[in-house]
Design a protein around this motif. Structure first.
Motif, PDB file in Angstrom:
ATOM      1  N   TYR B  68       0.854  -1.194   0.000  1.00 21.27           N
ATOM      2  CA  TYR B  68       0.000   0.000   0.000  1.00 21.27           C
ATOM      3  C   TYR B  68       0.885   1.237   0.000  1.00 21.27           C
ATOM      4  O   TYR B  68       1.645   1.454   0.937  1.00 21.27           O
ATOM      5  CB  TYR B  68      -0.923   0.007   1.222  1.00 21.27           C
ATOM      6  N   LEU B  69       0.793   2.042  -1.075  1.00 16.49           N
ATOM      7  CA  LEU B  69       1.669   3.206  -1.222  1.00 16.49           C
ATOM      8  C   LEU B  69       0.984   4.438  -0.649  1.00 16.49           C
ATOM      9  O   LEU B  69       0.082   4.996  -1.258  1.00 16.49           O
ATOM     10  CB  LEU B  69       1.994   3.406  -2.707  1.00 16.49           C
ATOM     11  N   SER B  70       1.427   4.835   0.543  1.00 13.82           N
ATOM     12  CA  SER B  70       0.859   6.032   1.162  1.00 13.82           C
ATOM     13  C   SER B  70       1.623   7.256   0.690  1.00 13.82           C
ATOM     14  O   SER B  70       2.846   7.274   0.715  1.00 13.82           O
ATOM     15  CB  SER B  70       0.941   5.922   2.685  1.00 13.82           C
ATOM     16  N   PHE B  71       0.878   8.272   0.278  1.00 12.46           N
ATOM     17  CA  PHE B  71       1.522   9.517  -0.143  1.00 12.46           C
ATOM     18  C   PHE B  71       1.283  10.604   0.885  1.00 12.46           C
ATOM     19  O   PHE B  71       1.377  11.779   0.571  1.00 12.46           O
ATOM     20  CB  PHE B  71       0.999   9.953  -1.517  1.00 12.46           C
ATOM     21  N   GLY B  72       0.976  10.214   2.108  1.00 11.66           N
ATOM     22  CA  GLY B  72       0.683  11.231   3.109  1.00 11.66           C
ATOM     23  C   GLY B  72       1.355  11.004   4.443  1.00 11.66           C
ATOM     24  O   GLY B  72       0.864  11.453   5.469  1.00 11.66           O
ATOM     25  N   SER B 287       6.317  13.871   2.097  1.00 15.72           N
ATOM     26  CA  SER B 287       5.735  12.541   1.871  1.00 15.72           C
ATOM     27  C   SER B 287       6.400  11.877   0.686  1.00 15.72           C
ATOM     28  O   SER B 287       6.692  10.682   0.702  1.00 15.72           O
ATOM     29  CB  SER B 287       4.234  12.657   1.593  1.00 15.72           C
ATOM     30  N   GLY B 288       6.639  12.680  -0.365  1.00 10.14           N
ATOM     31  CA  GLY B 288       7.293  12.137  -1.550  1.00 10.14           C
ATOM     32  C   GLY B 288       8.708  11.688  -1.235  1.00 10.14           C
ATOM     33  O   GLY B 288       9.156  10.649  -1.731  1.00 10.14           O
ATOM     34  N   ALA B 289       9.396  12.451  -0.386  1.00  6.90           N
ATOM     35  CA  ALA B 289      10.784  12.122  -0.082  1.00  6.90           C
ATOM     36  C   ALA B 289      10.897  10.746   0.559  1.00  6.90           C
ATOM     37  O   ALA B 289      11.797   9.969   0.233  1.00  6.90           O
ATOM     38  CB  ALA B 289      11.381  13.186   0.834  1.00  6.90           C
ATOM     39  N   VAL B 290       9.960  10.425   1.451  1.00  5.06           N
ATOM     40  CA  VAL B 290      10.080   9.133   2.137  1.00  5.06           C
ATOM     41  C   VAL B 290       9.775   7.986   1.157  1.00  5.06           C
ATOM     42  O   VAL B 290      10.359   6.904   1.256  1.00  5.06           O
ATOM     43  CB  VAL B 290       9.198   9.069   3.406  1.00  5.06           C
ATOM     44  N   VAL B 291       8.911   8.262   0.180  1.00  3.42           N
ATOM     45  CA  VAL B 291       8.674   7.252  -0.860  1.00  3.42           C
ATOM     46  C   VAL B 291       9.961   7.030  -1.656  1.00  3.42           C
ATOM     47  O   VAL B 291      10.383   5.886  -1.900  1.00  3.42           O
ATOM     48  CB  VAL B 291       7.531   7.684  -1.808  1.00  3.42           C
ATOM     49  N   LEU B 292      10.621   8.133  -2.034  1.00  2.00           N
ATOM     50  CA  LEU B 292      11.882   8.035  -2.770  1.00  2.00           C
ATOM     51  C   LEU B 292      12.920   7.262  -1.963  1.00  2.00           C
ATOM     52  O   LEU B 292      13.590   6.373  -2.481  1.00  2.00           O
ATOM     53  CB  LEU B 292      12.438   9.432  -3.073  1.00  2.00           C
ATOM     54  N   LEU B 302      15.171  -4.951   4.703  1.00  4.50           N
ATOM     55  CA  LEU B 302      15.405  -4.376   6.027  1.00  4.50           C
ATOM     56  C   LEU B 302      16.306  -3.151   5.951  1.00  4.50           C
ATOM     57  O   LEU B 302      16.063  -2.140   6.583  1.00  4.50           O
ATOM     58  CB  LEU B 302      16.041  -5.433   6.941  1.00  4.50           C
ATOM     59  N   LEU B 303      17.357  -3.261   5.144  1.00  2.00           N
ATOM     60  CA  LEU B 303      18.388  -2.241   5.127  1.00  2.00           C
ATOM     61  C   LEU B 303      18.047  -1.107   4.163  1.00  2.00           C
ATOM     62  O   LEU B 303      18.450   0.041   4.381  1.00  2.00           O
ATOM     63  CB  LEU B 303      19.709  -2.904   4.707  1.00  2.00           C
ATOM     64  N   GLY B 304      17.312  -1.425   3.097  1.00  2.00           N
ATOM     65  CA  GLY B 304      17.068  -0.485   2.008  1.00  2.00           C
ATOM     66  C   GLY B 304      16.637   0.907   2.440  1.00  2.00           C
ATOM     67  O   GLY B 304      17.301   1.890   2.095  1.00  2.00           O
ATOM     68  N   PRO B 305      15.520   1.026   3.186  1.00  2.00           N
ATOM     69  CA  PRO B 305      15.033   2.357   3.531  1.00  2.00           C
ATOM     70  C   PRO B 305      16.065   3.175   4.296  1.00  2.00           C
ATOM     71  O   PRO B 305      16.147   4.394   4.118  1.00  2.00           O
ATOM     72  CB  PRO B 305      13.820   2.074   4.419  1.00  2.00           C
ATOM     73  N   ILE B 306      16.879   2.514   5.120  1.00  2.00           N
ATOM     74  CA  ILE B 306      17.890   3.242   5.896  1.00  2.00           C
ATOM     75  C   ILE B 306      18.946   3.796   4.948  1.00  2.00           C
ATOM     76  O   ILE B 306      19.336   4.968   5.033  1.00  2.00           O
ATOM     77  CB  ILE B 306      18.530   2.301   6.929  1.00  2.00           C
TER      78      ILE B 306
END
Lengths: 252, 402
Positions: B68-72, B287-292, B302-306
């Motif tokens: 689920y892709l949240s944009f908010g 919000s966009g930045a965290v998606v990026l 596990l490591l990717g988002p960090i």
């Protein structure tokens, strides 16, 4: 004793009467086939049994309880499992994980917040799932990505996912559709084994008469949304009404 | 170890070591060298690395596992910041009550937004969350809530901050006038000078780092739990899931609330480092930045988002500092015409144009490494692994007959 009782079910899509006054009784621990030409309403009837559609009128009782108005997961928790026409599995997960999910659903119910426990520590469930894979002779593939399985193996896996929950009623929607002859025969053998080894009722929707006549104890013929006849396979084979429904009047 | 498998345990220890040693690792260049501007080992940026690491980690629980892709999600970041600053205004500059309140309030807010948005899936879910975040941003910026209550809630465009006439009932006579954790001030730093290098050890960073490590541990547990398995199966085949007797709705809602709480905690920590909260923290670009960050690093890993959070924050802070003067000093060795030419070419990609570089890199990564930076790492690892195994065949290995 009847495990599934469908009484006076009607379903209309706009101008199309998909099901017209369907009555059907499936006896416990039997194999009941529902056959009929294309557009006879077989799939609509099945969808009414699993909560995907709600009939306009009529009642559907499973083991003395109504299934109408219940959601698919609630109906599954009552003991009805479903095999889809094209195998529906969790393609992104491993084969073993695919079978463990129904185990969790059976043990923990429709929702449980088990976020701290580890899947790796669930030795008992993993053993149960492995045993199930053994039964459908897929144990050596337990580590594989489910999406990379062959069509026949996907069907076996889906069957294992349903059976590991020990359902009381297994609904099969054209389980051999699009299969090669050899795969079809394997599936028939698998279903026969399930029928003989387990206390299970099966309702099969099928086009392939070979499958139907090798498995079913009772057959209901559906035509234009209405049950035409219900009888044993021997009597159905030569029934004039069945020939008429399948081949058309001009042929008689 | 700690209920983790050997592989996860190794990963956890590696992340802990990298975090604890960050002041050294991020400062590879001596103080006075030309490369010193690429050093990232200063407190403000290091704090951002771990705080946005928490933000992206939480986002990944929703997006990476359930799809689920949240944009908010910035809305929860902002709510966390506001909640924390309110605790400063009412109680004292101790960050603990603020952080606890940030988690609670953002969790409740996520419950409300998630309950409504999760009625739809796919693009409609994304649009609903985006709409809610924009509403929150407008409400915060115009202090709409404050007008109903009669006192300010978000302090409009100025942003929420502590004033001298605020109650601060726990502050006492000679209380600390800066954010602290039971007396240890967030701004306190010790500097270690070593042969040209200068390493800064900041209490605020280590405070965030400890929380970051705890959250990373929790994330691993969630990933490996039956709950995590259910979330992954939501992404894989929701129809099969429902026909298997699992109600997917509460699972997705729980994932939404958990990731909202991570975001709230991150927002609270931002306010713990700097006692301000502004509406721009809820803006859709956040919000966009965290998606990026999540996609760049590798969604669902596990490591990717960090890694993604670190990557983007590094670009935002380091590349944006390279201005024309810096460029001229770099190319000073070239003849004048060439120097100006090079500066003109590179100019759009650095300084205020850092977004352009980031955009190009993002495109390259998404096209060539759909699994993000983590996939890049795995490919490199495999390359070396294969070379090794080809170079030295295992002793006793039997060659298949041809």
């Amino acid at each position: 004793m009847a495990i599934l009782e469908v009484k006076g079910v009607n379903k209309r899509f706009g101008g199309l009467q998909a099901l017209g006054d369907v009555n059907l009784t499936v006896a416990e621990n039997s194999v009941h086939a529902i056959i009929g030409p294309n557009g006879a309403g077989k799939s609509t009837l099945l969808n009414c049994l699993v909560g995907k559609l709600v009939p306009d009128t009529g009642s559907v009782m499973f083991d003395g309880q109504s299934v109408l108005g219940r959601k698919p997961h609630e109906i599954n928790q009552m003991g009805i499992s479903r095999v889809f026409q094209t195998p529906e599995i969790f393609g992104d997960l491993s084969v073993l994980e695919n079978v463990m999910i129904p185990c969790f659903a059976k043990r923990d119910g429709a929702f449980r917040m088990h976020a701290i426990e580890s899947v790796g520590a669930e030795k008992e469930l993993a053993a149960k799932a492995m045993q199930m894979l053994e039964d459908v002779s897929m144990a050596e593939k337990h580590d594989m990505h489910a999406a990379s399985l062959s069509r026949g193996d996907k069907r076996r896996l889906e069957m294992a996912m349903c059976l590991v929950q020990d359902p009381r009623l297994l609904l099969l929607d054209e389980p051999t559709a699009g299969m090669a002859r050899a795969d079809t025969n394997n599936t028939i053998d698998l279903l026969k084994e399930i029928r003989d080894k387990r206390d299970i009722t099966m309702a099969i929707i099928e086009h392939d008469m070979h499958v139907v006549f090798s498995l079913a104890e009772r057959i209901t013929v559906l035509a234009q949304g209405t049950p035409l006849v219900e009888d044993t396979p021997e009597n159905i084979k030569g029934h004039p009404k069945v020939r008429e429904a399948y081949l058309g009047e001009a042929q008689v | 170890m700690l209920g983790l498998t050997k592989k996860d345990g190794t990963l956890f220890i590696a992340v802990v070591l990298l975090t604890v040693l960050a002041p050294f690792i991020l400062n590879p260049f001596p103080e006075n060298s030309a490369m010193a501007q690429f050093n990232a080992g200063y407190p403000d940026l290091m704090q951002r690395f771990v705080i946005f690491g928490i933000f992206a980690m939480g986002f990944n629980i929703l997006f990476g596992l359930t799809g689920y892709l949240s944009f908010g999600h910035a809305a929860f970041l902002g709510v966390g910041s506001y909640a924390t600053v309110w605790m400063y205004k009412l109680l004292s500059y101790n960050v603990l009550p603020g952080l606890v309140l940030a988690i609670i309030v953002s969790g409740l807010f996520a419950l409300l937004i998630g309950y409504i948005s999760l009625r739809r899936s796919g693009i409609y879910f994304s649009i609903l969350t985006l709409a809610f975040a924009e509403m929150s941003y407008r409400i915060a910026f115009s202090d709409l809530l404050g007008r109903f209550v009669g006192t300010t809630i978000t302090n409009g465009e100025t942003g929420l901050q502590v004033y001298s006439n605020d109650p601060q009932i726990l502050l006492g006579q000679n209380g600390i006038e800066a954010t602290h954790f039971f007396g240890f001030e967030m701004g306190a730093s010790r500097i270690l000078e070593m042969a040209g290098w200068s390493f800064t050890f900041n209490f605020g960073f280590y405070f965030c780092a400890v929380i970051f490590m705890a959250m990373f541990y929790m994330t691993i547990r969630i990933f490996r739990s039956p709950f995590g398995l259910m979330l992954r199966s939501v992404k894989s085949n929701q129809q099969r899931m429902n026909y298997t007797g699992v109600n997917s709705k509460p699972y997705t809602l729980a994932a939404f609330v958990i990731s909202g709480m991570y975001a709230g905690l991150a927002g609270g920590l931002l306010a713990a480092m700097d006692p301000l909260a502004g509406g721009e923290r809820m803006f859709w670009t956040e919000s966009g930045a965290v998606v990026l960050m999540t996609i760049l690093g590798g969604a669902g890993t596990l490591l990717g988002p960090i890694l993604g959070a670190g990557f983007i924050k590094y670009f935002e802070n380091i590349f944006s500092k390279i201005n024309d003067n810096v460029l001229h000093s770099w190319f000073a060795f070239l003849p004048d015409g060439m120097e100006n030419f090079m500066v003109t070419i590179i100019h759009p990609f650095v300084g205020k144009g850092w977004h352009l570089t980031l955009g190009v890199l993002f495109m390259l990564i998404v096209i060539f490494l759909p699994g993000g930076l983590v996939e890049g790492g795995q490919r490199i690892g495999r390359l070396f692994g294969r070379k090794k195994s080809e170079a030295e065949p295992k002793p006793g290995a039997i060659k298949p007959a041809e």
